[in-house]
Design an enzyme around this catalytic site. Structure first.
Site, PDB file in Angstrom:
ATOM      1  CD  GLU A 147      -3.305  -0.826   0.087  1.00 41.04           C
ATOM      2  OE1 GLU A 147      -3.108   0.165  -0.198  1.00 41.04           O
ATOM      3  OE2 GLU A 147      -3.774  -1.770  -0.378  1.00 41.04           O
ATOM      4  CG  HIS A 303      -8.247   0.390  -1.163  1.00 41.05           C
ATOM      5  ND1 HIS A 303      -7.319  -0.355  -2.377  1.00 41.05           N
ATOM      6  CD2 HIS A 303      -9.150   0.863  -2.036  1.00 41.05           C
ATOM      7  CE1 HIS A 303      -8.151  -0.133  -3.695  1.00 41.05           C
ATOM      8  NE2 HIS A 303      -9.040   0.765  -3.538  1.00 41.05           N
TER       9      HIS A 303
END
Length: 349
Positions: A147, A303
């Site tokens: 990420e 996410h």
């Protein structure tokens, strides 16, 4: 929320006023109860009982209520969540301090009841019968989903046995940027993790990428997957990513920012999208498409790296159970790290 200095309206305090803390927690609990008595607000305080903080409501709270009105869920450090009705009885958000070996609430019954501390809960390998499993050329598969677009913010890896699909171990670290100002870091984290409600744990635990790699290499060594002194590729193991971006683009970029050479174990990988395309004969643009087409409910927050990694692992387990064979799909040239060779003719571009 920031450890030591605030990046939102919520502030941490080394010596909080107990009365104010109690009033704040009571007000939050009352607000949650207005929606549903079965939702719980909990501040796990993993690092120090001297710290107090307020949790922000989940952005998907109303969506979760409307979708699973009978479900029991927690507004906590890994909210928001999207939970399928089939999994609500067992699903709990993962304690993100525990994934990094920093949870100090393991003796707190309420914390243990509210947060998941066991990857096996979400990664049981009995997805289907195992009679379609095919021999694999690898012993272990390391699912990685980074990420962070500017610099890497999260480095999560889930390790499974390629032959039995069993969960073996995990490695998870939040990563603190080194090429950005403190103000930019705060804005970056607020925009990325603030809306997920995990900015506090990020600030409490994040370390520079160079330190993350040092700890990761020790983890690899502990599993006999790689020895620093010997260098080279992974031993009977391979990274599995959902796309080429993680290892083709982001790792070299981050290594350049961190002023280190790209490690040799990042020289090849398996792009699960390419395996999916060649095995099922249909194109999947990403993790969410795979989950939907395989009728696998998403768990956790999309996410949030550690949750995405677990969901990609569940796709991988399903593909193995269906008889897919995992093969290296991309290799980086050791002499010219920027030169990547893609091994599948039919691949996602």
């Amino acid at each position: 929320m920031k450890f030591a200095s605030s990046i939102s309206s919520t502030k941490l305090s080394e010596n909080p006023d107990p009365a104010k803390t109690l009033r704040s927690e009571t007000l939050m609990a009352s607000a949650a109860g207005a929606f549903s008595r079965r939702f719980l607000l909990l501040s796990p305080l993993p690092l120090s009982s001297a710290h107090s903080f307020a949790l922000k409501p989940s952005l998907s709270f109303h969506r979760l209520l409307s979708r699973n009105r009978g479900a029991s869920a927690s507004m906590c450090l890994s909210a928001p969540v999207v939970v399928d009705a089939q999994t609500t009885d067992r699903w709990k958000p993962m304690c993100l301090y525990h994934t990094q070996g920093k949870c100090t609430k393991m003796d707190d019954a309420l914390h243990m009841k509210t947060f998941n501390h066991d990857f096996l809960v979400d990664l049981k390998s009995n997805i289907r019968s195992l009679n379609k499993l095919r021999p694999q050329n690898l012993d272990y598969l390391l699912v990685l989903d980074l990420e962070g677009k500017v610099e890497i913010l999260e480095f999560p890896v889930v390790m499974i046995d390629a032959k039995s699909m069993d969960f073996i171990d995990s490695f998870h670290r939040f990563v603190r940027p080194t090429g950005m100002s403190e103000q930019r870091i705060n804005e970056y984290i607020e925009g990325k993790y603030g809306k997920l409600g995990v900015d506090r744990v990020w600030h409490d635990t994040a370390i520079p990428f160079k330190e993350v790699l040092g700890e990761f290499e020790q983890w690899l060594n502990n599993h006999d997957l790689w020895v620093k002194e010997q260098g080279g590729l992974l031993n009977r193991a391979a990274f599995v990513t959902c796309g080429n971006w993680d290892l083709k683009t982001k790792i070299p970029e981050q290594c350049k920012v961190s002023k280190i050479k790209t490690p040799s174990y990042f020289m090849e990988w398996i792009n699960l999208k390419d395996i999916y395309l060649n095995f099922y004969k249909r194109r999947a643009t990403g993790m969410m498409t795979m989950l939907r087409e395989l009728d696998i409910p998403i768990l956790g927050s999309h996410h949030l790296g550690i949750d995405d990694t677990k969901n990609i692992t569940r796709v991988l387990q399903r593909m193995l159970a269906d008889g897919a064979v995992m093969q290296i799909t991309a290799k980086r040239s050791t002499s010219a790290p920027g030169d990547v060779k893609f091994l599948f003719k039919n691949r996602i571009r």
